[in-house]
Design a protein around this motif. Sequence first.
Motif, PDB file in Angstrom:
ATOM      1  N   GLY A 101       0.728   4.748   1.560  1.00 15.00           N
ATOM      2  CA  GLY A 101       0.072   5.567   2.570  1.00 15.00           C
ATOM      3  C   GLY A 101       0.508   7.007   2.407  1.00 15.00           C
ATOM      4  N   CYS A 102       1.683   7.319   2.960  1.00  8.53           N
ATOM      5  CA  CYS A 102       2.172   8.703   2.944  1.00  8.53           C
ATOM      6  C   CYS A 102       3.033   9.009   1.728  1.00  8.53           C
ATOM      7  N   LYS A 144       0.812  -1.214   0.000  1.00  9.29           N
ATOM      8  CA  LYS A 144       0.000   0.000   0.000  1.00  9.29           C
ATOM      9  C   LYS A 144       0.849   1.270   0.000  1.00  9.29           C
ATOM     10  N   CYS A 165       8.489   3.104  -0.841  1.00  7.11           N
ATOM     11  CA  CYS A 165       8.231   4.427  -1.415  1.00  7.11           C
ATOM     12  C   CYS A 165       9.484   5.276  -1.457  1.00  7.11           C
ATOM     13  N   ASN A 184      11.156   0.655   3.281  1.00  9.95           N
ATOM     14  CA  ASN A 184      10.020   1.438   2.790  1.00  9.95           C
ATOM     15  C   ASN A 184      10.175   1.555   1.276  1.00  9.95           C
ATOM     16  N   ALA A 242       3.317   1.723   5.409  1.00 14.84           N
ATOM     17  CA  ALA A 242       2.327   0.938   4.653  1.00 14.84           C
ATOM     18  C   ALA A 242       2.954   0.241   3.450  1.00 14.84           C
ATOM     19  N   GLY A 298       7.905   7.918   3.443  1.00 11.51           N
ATOM     20  CA  GLY A 298       8.732   7.213   4.419  1.00 11.51           C
ATOM     21  C   GLY A 298       8.282   7.352   5.849  1.00 11.51           C
ATOM     22  N   GLN A 299       7.035   7.714   6.068  1.00 10.95           N
ATOM     23  CA  GLN A 299       6.617   7.988   7.440  1.00 10.95           C
ATOM     24  C   GLN A 299       5.619   6.998   8.021  1.00 10.95           C
ATOM     25  N   CYS A 300       4.993   6.164   7.182  1.00 15.05           N
ATOM     26  CA  CYS A 300       3.898   5.344   7.722  1.00 15.05           C
ATOM     27  C   CYS A 300       4.155   3.838   7.695  1.00 15.05           C
TER      28      CYS A 300
HETATM   29  S1  FES Z   1       3.994   4.948   1.888  1.00  9.59           S
HETATM   30 FE1  FES Z   1       4.320   5.652   3.918  1.00  9.59          FE
HETATM   31  S2  FES Z   1       6.343   4.928   4.361  1.00  9.59           S
HETATM   32 FE2  FES Z   1       6.048   4.461   2.271  1.00  9.59          FE
END
Ligand code: FES
Length: 182
Positions: free
Chosen positions: A55-56, A53, A76, A74, A63, A59-61
């Motif tokens: 999410g943010c 997924k 993303c 991460n 997901a 690098g903060q969530c």
């Molecule tokens: S999408 Fe939130 S840390 Fe990668």
Amino acid sequence: MAHHPFTPQEQAAALPLHTLALRINGEQRTVEVQSWVTLLDLLRERLRLTGTKKGCDHGQCGACTVLVDGRRINSCLALAVMHDGADITTVEGLPALTGAMGDGLHPLQQAFIDHDAFQCGYCTPGQLCSAVGLMNEGGVRHDGDIRERMSGNLCRCGAYPQIVKAVAEVALADAARGGEAP
Ligand code: FES
Ligand code: FES
């Protein structure tokens, strides 16, 4: 005023594609990507592995957590070109890690179900991949270790107590069997 002969689209089209050989969930794949494509977008948009997924996207969530050569990252924040030759596991590939076939589940997936460890489930793939990475790292002794080392994975539904119970059931049992790294 300076005149730019190429539009940004024309400039992008002129940049070279990079050919990557990746092993994804046990399957060898060859893909061509531009240098700026993140591993997350490659997995979701190009390979249709939408379990992971976004999410943010900052690098903060957590997901977007996947396993690269057994380590959680991460996706993303990772450029796909940085991982040529890597062995990547997404949530879709977790059952195969334990040899489960067909409808089989990874023990962590079963534990999440058993402990009601998700509500909307959006964070769950990242939580699961992160927990596998945590087990690969070893050295987990108690719930406090799990809370600390899963702290990069946010859950907006606040399912944390159940997530910790689910991860503890599997990770602490694995550690007790000597499954942790030295
Ligand atoms: S999408 Fe939130 S840390 Fe990668
Ligand atoms: S279960 Fe909804 S964000 Fe975690």
